[in-house]
Motif scaffolding. Structure first.
Motif, PDB file in Angstrom:
ATOM      1  N   ILE A 168       0.854  -1.202   0.000  1.00 27.64           N
ATOM      2  CA  ILE A 168       0.000   0.000   0.000  1.00 27.64           C
ATOM      3  C   ILE A 168       0.885   1.246   0.000  1.00 27.64           C
ATOM      4  O   ILE A 168       0.648   2.195  -0.744  1.00 27.64           O
ATOM      5  CB  ILE A 168      -0.962   0.018   1.218  1.00 27.64           C
ATOM      6  CG1 ILE A 168      -1.949  -1.148   1.136  1.00 27.64           C
ATOM      7  CG2 ILE A 168      -1.727   1.346   1.284  1.00 27.64           C
ATOM      8  CD1 ILE A 168      -2.953  -1.234   2.275  1.00 27.64           C
ATOM      9  N   PHE A 169       1.947   1.250   0.815  1.00 24.61           N
ATOM     10  CA  PHE A 169       2.879   2.399   0.835  1.00 24.61           C
ATOM     11  C   PHE A 169       3.461   2.626  -0.556  1.00 24.61           C
ATOM     12  O   PHE A 169       3.556   3.747  -1.033  1.00 24.61           O
ATOM     13  CB  PHE A 169       4.024   2.151   1.824  1.00 24.61           C
ATOM     14  CG  PHE A 169       3.617   2.382   3.252  1.00 24.61           C
ATOM     15  CD1 PHE A 169       3.339   3.663   3.716  1.00 24.61           C
ATOM     16  CD2 PHE A 169       3.517   1.331   4.146  1.00 24.61           C
ATOM     17  CE1 PHE A 169       2.964   3.889   5.034  1.00 24.61           C
ATOM     18  CE2 PHE A 169       3.136   1.542   5.461  1.00 24.61           C
ATOM     19  CZ  PHE A 169       2.863   2.823   5.906  1.00 24.61           C
ATOM     20  N   LYS A 183     -13.517  11.907  12.258  1.00 23.30           N
ATOM     21  CA  LYS A 183     -12.246  12.065  12.980  1.00 23.30           C
ATOM     22  C   LYS A 183     -11.283  10.957  12.565  1.00 23.30           C
ATOM     23  O   LYS A 183     -11.667   9.801  12.417  1.00 23.30           O
ATOM     24  CB  LYS A 183     -12.511  11.973  14.480  1.00 23.30           C
ATOM     25  CG  LYS A 183     -11.244  11.919  15.301  1.00 23.30           C
ATOM     26  CD  LYS A 183     -11.369  12.667  16.590  1.00 23.30           C
ATOM     27  CE  LYS A 183     -10.052  12.667  17.344  1.00 23.30           C
ATOM     28  NZ  LYS A 183      -9.122  13.689  16.937  1.00 23.30           N
ATOM     29  N   SER A 184     -10.014  11.354  12.375  1.00 20.06           N
ATOM     30  CA  SER A 184      -8.993  10.349  12.069  1.00 20.06           C
ATOM     31  C   SER A 184      -7.862  10.524  13.087  1.00 20.06           C
ATOM     32  O   SER A 184      -7.345  11.629  13.250  1.00 20.06           O
ATOM     33  CB  SER A 184      -8.514  10.598  10.641  1.00 20.06           C
ATOM     34  OG  SER A 184      -7.327   9.923  10.413  1.00 20.06           O
ATOM     35  N   HIS A 185      -7.508   9.449  13.780  1.00 21.06           N
ATOM     36  CA  HIS A 185      -6.493   9.556  14.846  1.00 21.06           C
ATOM     37  C   HIS A 185      -5.105   9.413  14.251  1.00 21.06           C
ATOM     38  O   HIS A 185      -4.708   8.322  13.855  1.00 21.06           O
ATOM     39  CB  HIS A 185      -6.723   8.460  15.890  1.00 21.06           C
ATOM     40  CG  HIS A 185      -7.978   8.660  16.667  1.00 21.06           C
ATOM     41  ND1 HIS A 185      -7.996   9.185  17.932  1.00 21.06           N
ATOM     42  CD2 HIS A 185      -9.265   8.423  16.346  1.00 21.06           C
ATOM     43  CE1 HIS A 185      -9.237   9.264  18.361  1.00 21.06           C
ATOM     44  NE2 HIS A 185     -10.040   8.793  17.418  1.00 21.06           N
ATOM     45  N   LYS A 186      -4.381  10.530  14.224  1.00 18.87           N
ATOM     46  CA  LYS A 186      -3.028  10.478  13.650  1.00 18.87           C
ATOM     47  C   LYS A 186      -1.952  10.602  14.712  1.00 18.87           C
ATOM     48  O   LYS A 186      -0.776  10.424  14.436  1.00 18.87           O
ATOM     49  CB  LYS A 186      -2.856  11.617  12.639  1.00 18.87           C
ATOM     50  CG  LYS A 186      -3.781  11.478  11.434  1.00 18.87           C
ATOM     51  CD  LYS A 186      -3.257  12.306  10.276  1.00 18.87           C
ATOM     52  CE  LYS A 186      -4.055  12.058   9.020  1.00 18.87           C
ATOM     53  NZ  LYS A 186      -5.422  12.583   9.078  1.00 18.87           N
ATOM     54  N   MET A 219       6.244   4.490   9.374  1.00 15.52           N
ATOM     55  CA  MET A 219       5.532   4.891   8.155  1.00 15.52           C
ATOM     56  C   MET A 219       6.424   5.738   7.253  1.00 15.52           C
ATOM     57  O   MET A 219       6.395   5.605   6.027  1.00 15.52           O
ATOM     58  CB  MET A 219       4.237   5.623   8.513  1.00 15.52           C
ATOM     59  CG  MET A 219       3.211   4.644   9.040  1.00 15.52           C
ATOM     60  SD  MET A 219       1.788   5.387   9.769  1.00 15.52           S
ATOM     61  CE  MET A 219       0.819   5.765   8.352  1.00 15.52           C
ATOM     62  N   LEU A 220       7.220   6.586   7.885  1.00 15.40           N
ATOM     63  CA  LEU A 220       8.148   7.414   7.108  1.00 15.40           C
ATOM     64  C   LEU A 220       9.152   6.517   6.382  1.00 15.40           C
ATOM     65  O   LEU A 220       9.385   6.648   5.182  1.00 15.40           O
ATOM     66  CB  LEU A 220       8.877   8.378   8.061  1.00 15.40           C
ATOM     67  CG  LEU A 220       9.668   9.492   7.398  1.00 15.40           C
ATOM     68  CD1 LEU A 220       8.682  10.475   6.751  1.00 15.40           C
ATOM     69  CD2 LEU A 220      10.514  10.238   8.448  1.00 15.40           C
ATOM     70  N   SER A 257       7.713   4.623   3.462  1.00 12.33           N
ATOM     71  CA  SER A 257       7.342   5.371   2.259  1.00 12.33           C
ATOM     72  C   SER A 257       8.563   5.683   1.375  1.00 12.33           C
ATOM     73  O   SER A 257       8.417   6.186   0.267  1.00 12.33           O
ATOM     74  CB  SER A 257       6.594   6.653   2.630  1.00 12.33           C
ATOM     75  OG  SER A 257       7.432   7.458   3.418  1.00 12.33           O
ATOM     76  N   VAL A 258       9.754   5.377   1.859  1.00  7.98           N
ATOM     77  CA  VAL A 258      10.971   5.599   1.049  1.00  7.98           C
ATOM     78  C   VAL A 258      11.399   4.245   0.488  1.00  7.98           C
ATOM     79  O   VAL A 258      11.737   3.334   1.251  1.00  7.98           O
ATOM     80  CB  VAL A 258      12.103   6.184   1.939  1.00  7.98           C
ATOM     81  CG1 VAL A 258      13.365   6.415   1.127  1.00  7.98           C
ATOM     82  CG2 VAL A 258      11.636   7.465   2.612  1.00  7.98           C
ATOM     83  N   SER A 259      11.386   4.113  -0.846  1.00 12.25           N
ATOM     84  CA  SER A 259      11.492   2.761  -1.397  1.00 12.25           C
ATOM     85  C   SER A 259      12.775   1.996  -1.032  1.00 12.25           C
ATOM     86  O   SER A 259      12.675   0.816  -0.675  1.00 12.25           O
ATOM     87  CB  SER A 259      11.201   2.737  -2.880  1.00 12.25           C
ATOM     88  OG  SER A 259      12.218   3.342  -3.571  1.00 12.25           O
ATOM     89  N   PRO A 260      13.980   2.596  -1.058  1.00 11.29           N
ATOM     90  CA  PRO A 260      15.155   1.771  -0.697  1.00 11.29           C
ATOM     91  C   PRO A 260      15.077   1.280   0.754  1.00 11.29           C
ATOM     92  O   PRO A 260      15.406   0.127   1.044  1.00 11.29           O
ATOM     93  CB  PRO A 260      16.343   2.714  -0.879  1.00 11.29           C
ATOM     94  CG  PRO A 260      15.843   3.880  -1.647  1.00 11.29           C
ATOM     95  CD  PRO A 260      14.376   3.959  -1.444  1.00 11.29           C
ATOM     96  N   VAL A 261      14.574   2.160   1.656  1.00 10.95           N
ATOM     97  CA  VAL A 261      14.474   1.759   3.072  1.00 10.95           C
ATOM     98  C   VAL A 261      13.414   0.660   3.214  1.00 10.95           C
ATOM     99  O   VAL A 261      13.600  -0.334   3.929  1.00 10.95           O
ATOM    100  CB  VAL A 261      14.107   2.981   3.974  1.00 10.95           C
ATOM    101  CG1 VAL A 261      14.160   2.609   5.450  1.00 10.95           C
ATOM    102  CG2 VAL A 261      15.016   4.152   3.691  1.00 10.95           C
ATOM    103  N   ARG A 262      12.297   0.853   2.476  1.00  3.13           N
ATOM    104  CA  ARG A 262      11.227  -0.146   2.525  1.00  3.13           C
ATOM    105  C   ARG A 262      11.756  -1.515   2.082  1.00  3.13           C
ATOM    106  O   ARG A 262      11.510  -2.531   2.731  1.00  3.13           O
ATOM    107  CB  ARG A 262      10.084   0.296   1.607  1.00  3.13           C
ATOM    108  CG  ARG A 262       8.880  -0.610   1.653  1.00  3.13           C
ATOM    109  CD  ARG A 262       7.714  -0.037   0.881  1.00  3.13           C
ATOM    110  NE  ARG A 262       8.031   0.186  -0.525  1.00  3.13           N
ATOM    111  CZ  ARG A 262       7.988   1.366  -1.121  1.00  3.13           C
ATOM    112  NH1 ARG A 262       7.619   2.438  -0.455  1.00  3.13           N
ATOM    113  NH2 ARG A 262       8.308   1.496  -2.394  1.00  3.13           N
TER     114      ARG A 262
END
Ligand code: NAP
Length: 409
Positions: A198-199, A230-233, A298-299, A302-307
Motif C-alpha cells: 500500500i505504501f 475524525k482520524s487519529h493520527k 511509516m516514514l 514510504s521511502v522505497s530503498p528503506v522499505r
C-alpha cells in the motif's frame, strides 16, 4: 449461474499460506465435530494453491488425505474459473490481494460463486467494486471482503450496538468510538507485505493517496454522507472517555468497511453517523512513544530503498508469522462507546480468545464462509460487508464456534 449441485461447499484457495494453514487445522477439527453433531452442516470442502508439494504435506499433517486438492496459479483466469465452478464458496488467503487477488474475484463473479477474503487493502476493494460489482449482481456471486480481524470485530460491534440503540430509543447512535483496550498478537509476513505494498502504490499514485484519506471511499454510489470524520493520527487525551488514545493501524480499513455497511443497509446508522477507531493507552507517555514509533515506521516505509531493506532484513517475510504459543496466548478486547438519543451511555465489548490476526482470523474467516454457504440464501449477488450480509447469523456462529463474543457492558 446456480450454485446448487456443485461438488463442494467450500474450497480454500491459498491453503498453504500462514493463515491458511491455521484455517485448515480449524476446519479439519470443526468439520469432524459438526458432522457428528449437526447433520445439516455436513460440509464438503477441498483445498487449492499453487504448490502441489506443499498442499500434499498439509494434507498429510492433518490426516486429511481424502480431501481433494487443486493446483492453480493466481494469474490463471481459466484455471480459477474452473475451480470456482466446482464450489459454492471460495475462501482465498492469496495476498497481497492488490498483487494476486483480481483473477479470483473475476472468476467468482463470472461463475456466480460466493467468495470471502482477508484483504485489508481499501484501494484494491475500490478497484474491484468499480470493475466487478455489476457483474456480481448479475451472476448472483456474493463477494465479502475483509472477513478477518480486519474488519469483522469492528463491523459486527457497530452493527450490534446500533441494533440495541434502535430497540431502546427508536434511533441509531449518532456517534460510536471504538477503542482497542487490549490486544496481544504479532503480524505475519503476508500482512506486512500487504502494508508495504500500500505504501508503494500510494507513493506512486496521487489519486490513490486521496482515496486512502476518504472515509467514504468504499460506500455505495449515491450515498449522501458529508460529515467530517475524525482520524487519529497522533496521541490524544479523550476527555469524554477519560483515556489516552493512540493511532490504530487497522482503522484505515475498518472505518471504511463500517461506513460501507451503513450505505449497504440503506443508512440504518443514519446519514450523519460518526465513527472512529483508536487504541487506548495507559499513559500519555505510552501514547506518544507509540505514535512516534509508528510515525517513524511509516516514514521509513514510504521511502522505497528503506522499505526494501526493511522487507529483506528486518520484518517477517511471506510465510512467516506468530508462533503457536503466541497464537494461543493472544487475544483482543475492543470497546464500542456511544451515547444514545435518550442520553444513556451504551458500551459494547467484542472479545476474541486467540491472537487477532491469525488464530482468531482463521476461525472468523471459516465461519463467515460457512455462514455464507448455509445461513443467508436470500442475500442477493453483489459486494457485501460481513455485517451487511451475515449480520446476527455471523455473531451467533462466532460466539458458538470461534471464541469471539459480542456483549453489552
Ligand atoms: N484481514 C485480516 O485480519 C488479515 C489477517 C491475516 C492476514 N491477512 C492477509 O491475508 C493474506 C495472507 O496472509 P499470510 O500471512 O497468510 O500470507 P503468506 O503466508 O505470505 O501467504 C500468501 C499465500 O499466497 C500464495 N501465493 C502467492 N503468490 C501466488 C501466486 N502467484 N499464485 C498462487 N498463490 C500465490 C502463497 O502460496 P505458497 O504457500 O505456495 O507460497 C501463500 O499461500 C495477506 O494478504 C494478509 O495481508 C489479513
Amino acid at each position: 449461474m446456480t450454485k446448487q449441485g456443485r461438488e463442494f461447499d467450500i474450497i480454500v484457495y491459498g491453503a498453504t499460506s500462514f493463515v491458511g494453514q491455521i484455517l485448515i487445522e480449524y476446519l479439519t477439527h470443526y468439520t469432524a465435530k459438526i458432522t457428528a453433531r449437526y447433520n445439516n452442516e455436513a460440509i464438503t470442502w477441498a483445498i487449492a494453491g499453487r504448490n502441489e508439494k506443499k498442499l500434499l504435506a498439509l494434507k498429510n499433517k492433518h490426516n486429511i488425505n481424502d480431501i481433494a486438492h487443486f493446483i492453480v496459479e493466481a494469474s490463471n483466469f481459466e484455471g480459477l474459473s474452473l475451480l470456482s465452478r466446482k464450489t459454492k464458496v471460495i475462501i482465498t488467503t492469496v495476498g497481497p490481494y492488490a498483487l494476486y487477488g483480481e483473477m479470483m474475484v473475476k472468476a467468482c463473479v463470472t461463475n456466480g460463486t460466493d467468495y470471502c477474503d482477508l484483504t485489508g487493502e481499501p484501494q484494491w476493494i475500490r478497484a474491484m467494486l468499480d470493475k466487478y460489482e455489476e457483474q456480481a449482481k448479475a451472476s448472483g456471486a456474493r463477494i465479502i471482503n475483509s472477513a478477518g480481524f480486519d474488519s469483522i470485530p469492528s463491523d459486527i460491534g457497530v452493527y450490534a450496538l446500533q441494533k440495541i440503540a434502535v430497540e431502546k430509543t427508536g434511533k441509531p447512535a449518532g456517534q460510536i468510538k471504538m477503542r482497542v483496550r487490549k490486544v496481544k498478537g504479532a503480524a505475519s509476513g503476508g500482512t506486512i507485505a500487504s502494508m508495504l505494498n500500500i505504501f508503494k502504490e500510494a507513493k506512486e499514485n496521487p489519486t490513490l493517496r486521496k482515496l486512502l484519506t476518504n472515509p467514504y471511499a468504499l460506500c455505495t454510489s449515491g450515498h449522501s454522507y458529508k460529515v467530517r470524520q475524525k482520524s487519529h493520527k497522533k496521541a490524544e487525551f479523550d476527555k469524554s472517555l477519560k483515556m489516552w488514545t493512540m493511532p490504530f493501524v487497522m482503522a484505515a480499513i475498518n472505518e471504511r468497511i463500517v461506513h460501507r455497511t451503513n450505505s449497504l443497509l440503506s443508512d440504518q446508522y443514519g446519514t450523519g453517523f460518526r465513527y472512529d477507531e483508536a487504541m487506548s493507552a495507559k499513559t500519555g507517555f505510552q501514547a506518544w512513544t507509540f505514535t512516534i514509533g509508528l510515525g517513524g515506521f511509516m516514514l521509513a516505509a514510504s521511502v522505497s530503498p528503506v522499505r526494501n531493506l526493511m522487507a529483506k532484513h528486518v520484518l517477517a517475510k511471506p510465510g512467516e508469522g506468530p508462533s503457536e504459543d503466541e497464537q494461543l496466548n493472544g487475544m483482543f478486547d475492543m470497546r464500542f462507546y456511544s451515547q444514545l438519543a435518550n442520553g444513556e451511555e451504551l458500551v459494547i465489548k467484542v472479545e476474541g480468545d486467540r491472537d487477532p490476526g491469525y488464530g482468531s482470523t482463521a476461525k472468523m474467516l471459516s465461519q463467515a464462509a460457512l455462514c455464507l454457504a448455509n445461513d443467508v440464501p436470500d442475500v442477493a449477488g453483489g459486494f457485501w460487508t460481513p455485517a451487511s450480509a451475515l449480520n446476527d447469523h455471523l455473531i451467533k456462529r462466532l460466539k458458538e464456534h470461534a471464541g469471539v463474543s459480542v456483549t453489552q457492558l
